[in-house]
Design a protein around this motif. Structure first.
Motif, PDB file in Angstrom:
ATOM      1  N   LEU A 138      10.075  -3.808   4.198  1.00 32.78           N
ATOM      2  CA  LEU A 138       9.449  -2.767   5.015  1.00 32.78           C
ATOM      3  C   LEU A 138       8.793  -1.752   4.089  1.00 32.78           C
ATOM      4  CD1 LEU A 138      12.413  -2.051   7.495  1.00 32.78           C
ATOM      5  CD2 LEU A 138      10.485  -3.627   7.832  1.00 32.78           C
ATOM      6  N   CYS A 139       7.709  -1.181   4.570  1.00 33.03           N
ATOM      7  CA  CYS A 139       7.080  -0.123   3.780  1.00 33.03           C
ATOM      8  C   CYS A 139       8.032   1.067   3.750  1.00 33.03           C
ATOM      9  CB  CYS A 139       5.753   0.288   4.400  1.00 33.03           C
ATOM     10  SG  CYS A 139       5.092   1.809   3.665  1.00 33.03           S
ATOM     11  N   PRO A 140       8.371   1.567   2.562  1.00 31.99           N
ATOM     12  CA  PRO A 140       9.313   2.692   2.487  1.00 31.99           C
ATOM     13  C   PRO A 140       8.736   3.982   3.079  1.00 31.99           C
ATOM     14  CG  PRO A 140       8.457   2.140   0.307  1.00 31.99           C
ATOM     15  CD  PRO A 140       7.924   1.105   1.249  1.00 31.99           C
ATOM     16  N   MET A 141       7.397   4.023   3.229  1.00 31.54           N
ATOM     17  CA  MET A 141       6.769   5.235   3.758  1.00 31.54           C
ATOM     18  C   MET A 141       6.673   5.213   5.279  1.00 31.54           C
ATOM     19  SD  MET A 141       6.127   6.890   0.979  1.00 31.54           S
ATOM     20  CE  MET A 141       4.938   8.168   1.387  1.00 31.54           C
ATOM     21  N   CYS A 142       6.042   4.151   5.823  1.00 29.62           N
ATOM     22  CA  CYS A 142       5.805   4.150   7.270  1.00 29.62           C
ATOM     23  C   CYS A 142       6.723   3.187   8.019  1.00 29.62           C
ATOM     24  CB  CYS A 142       4.343   3.819   7.568  1.00 29.62           C
ATOM     25  SG  CYS A 142       3.923   2.099   7.206  1.00 29.62           S
ATOM     26  N   GLY A 143       7.435   2.335   7.300  1.00 29.79           N
ATOM     27  CA  GLY A 143       8.421   1.474   7.943  1.00 29.79           C
ATOM     28  C   GLY A 143       7.883   0.215   8.586  1.00 29.79           C
ATOM     29  N   THR A 149      -0.306  -4.734   7.128  1.00 29.93           N
ATOM     30  CA  THR A 149      -0.491  -4.000   5.876  1.00 29.93           C
ATOM     31  C   THR A 149      -0.754  -2.541   6.227  1.00 29.93           C
ATOM     32  OG1 THR A 149      -2.797  -4.688   5.946  1.00 29.93           O
ATOM     33  CG2 THR A 149      -1.382  -5.851   4.392  1.00 29.93           C
ATOM     34  N   CYS A 150      -0.460  -1.694   5.308  1.00 32.03           N
ATOM     35  CA  CYS A 150      -0.738  -0.273   5.530  1.00 32.03           C
ATOM     36  C   CYS A 150      -1.344   0.246   4.242  1.00 32.03           C
ATOM     37  CB  CYS A 150       0.561   0.471   5.854  1.00 32.03           C
ATOM     38  SG  CYS A 150       1.808   0.305   4.582  1.00 32.03           S
ATOM     39  N   ASP A 151      -1.862   1.463   4.237  1.00 36.23           N
ATOM     40  CA  ASP A 151      -2.396   1.947   2.965  1.00 36.23           C
ATOM     41  C   ASP A 151      -1.533   3.039   2.362  1.00 36.23           C
ATOM     42  OD1 ASP A 151      -4.999   1.659   4.971  1.00 36.23           O
ATOM     43  OD2 ASP A 151      -3.873   3.548   5.122  1.00 36.23           O
ATOM     44  N   CYS A 152      -0.237   2.976   2.714  1.00 33.77           N
ATOM     45  CA  CYS A 152       0.685   3.969   2.153  1.00 33.77           C
ATOM     46  C   CYS A 152       0.720   3.927   0.630  1.00 33.77           C
ATOM     47  CB  CYS A 152       2.095   3.756   2.656  1.00 33.77           C
ATOM     48  SG  CYS A 152       2.259   3.963   4.424  1.00 33.77           S
ATOM     49  N   HIS A 153       0.796   2.690   0.063  1.00 33.54           N
ATOM     50  CA  HIS A 153       1.056   2.644  -1.392  1.00 33.54           C
ATOM     51  C   HIS A 153      -0.040   3.308  -2.215  1.00 33.54           C
ATOM     52  CE1 HIS A 153       0.894  -1.173   0.711  1.00 33.54           C
ATOM     53  NE2 HIS A 153      -0.139  -1.489  -0.023  1.00 33.54           N
TER      54      HIS A 153
HETATM   55 ZN   LIG Z   1       3.216   2.036   5.013  1.00 31.62          ZN
END
Ligand SMILES: [Zn+2]
Ligand SMILES: [Zn+2]
Length: 177
Positions: free
Chosen positions: A142-147, A154-158
């Protein structure tokens, strides 16, 4: 309760089949390992005079969450069990010669009429079912930022996450200036 009545058992090979409700073998360690279906135990018991050789298989189906992405994984387990029982008071030298330790060889006193297997089956499940599993070796977690589940989306958190090593340097340079 899984037990085999050996009081009037004749010499030879005997087969047993048990189905156990998962609730009946509730194991504290398996908080998140939810058993699906009944746990099935197939046993072949060879009796020769005062010696019993028990070979069996335990079949269990369990739902365990992936430890990275939390997706429930449906797992089938097939665990062997092998035990020796002997009616007597303690190990003899000949038992030691074939490398049986007190642990492998279970002593059954002459007045015991059943072989009780609950504890051994529970133990085999504890040793055989992992507490942590991965849905796949390449699970992205899981993305640690948005979950969000990174296996599915995919998300652009990283791009906005600062590498902690650079963050330290950045703070140092702030302090210097
Ligand atoms: Zn994310
Ligand atoms: Zn996963």
């Amino acid at each position: 309760m899984i037990e085999i009545d050996v009081k009037h058992l004749e010499n030879g090979l005997h087969h047993y089949s048990f189905e156990v409700n998962p609730e009946d073998i509730y194991i504290e360690e398996f908080e998140n390992a939810h058993f699906r279906d009944k746990v099935r135990v197939e046993i072949a018991l060879q009796k020769w005079s005062d010696d019993f050789t028990l070979e069996g298989e335990i079949f269990a189906r369990s739902i365990i969450e992936c430890s990275r992405c939390l997706t429930p994984c449906d797992l089938h387990f097939h665990l062997p069990i092998k035990l020796y029982f002997k009616r007597k008071l303690k190990l003899s030298e000949s038992d030691e010669a074939i490398n049986l330790t007190e642990d492998d060889l279970i002593t059954l006193s002459y007045d015991e009429s059943t072989i009780e297997l609950d504890g051994r089956i529970r133990e085999t499940l504890i040793l055989g079912i992992p507490l942590k599993v991965l849905c796949s070796e390449n699970c992205q977690g899981l993305c640690p930022m948005c979950g969000i589940n990174l296996n599915e989306e995919t998300c652009d958190c990283h791009s906005t996450v600062i590498d902690p090593r650079w963050e330290k340097l950045r703070q140092l340079s702030i302090q210097k200036s």
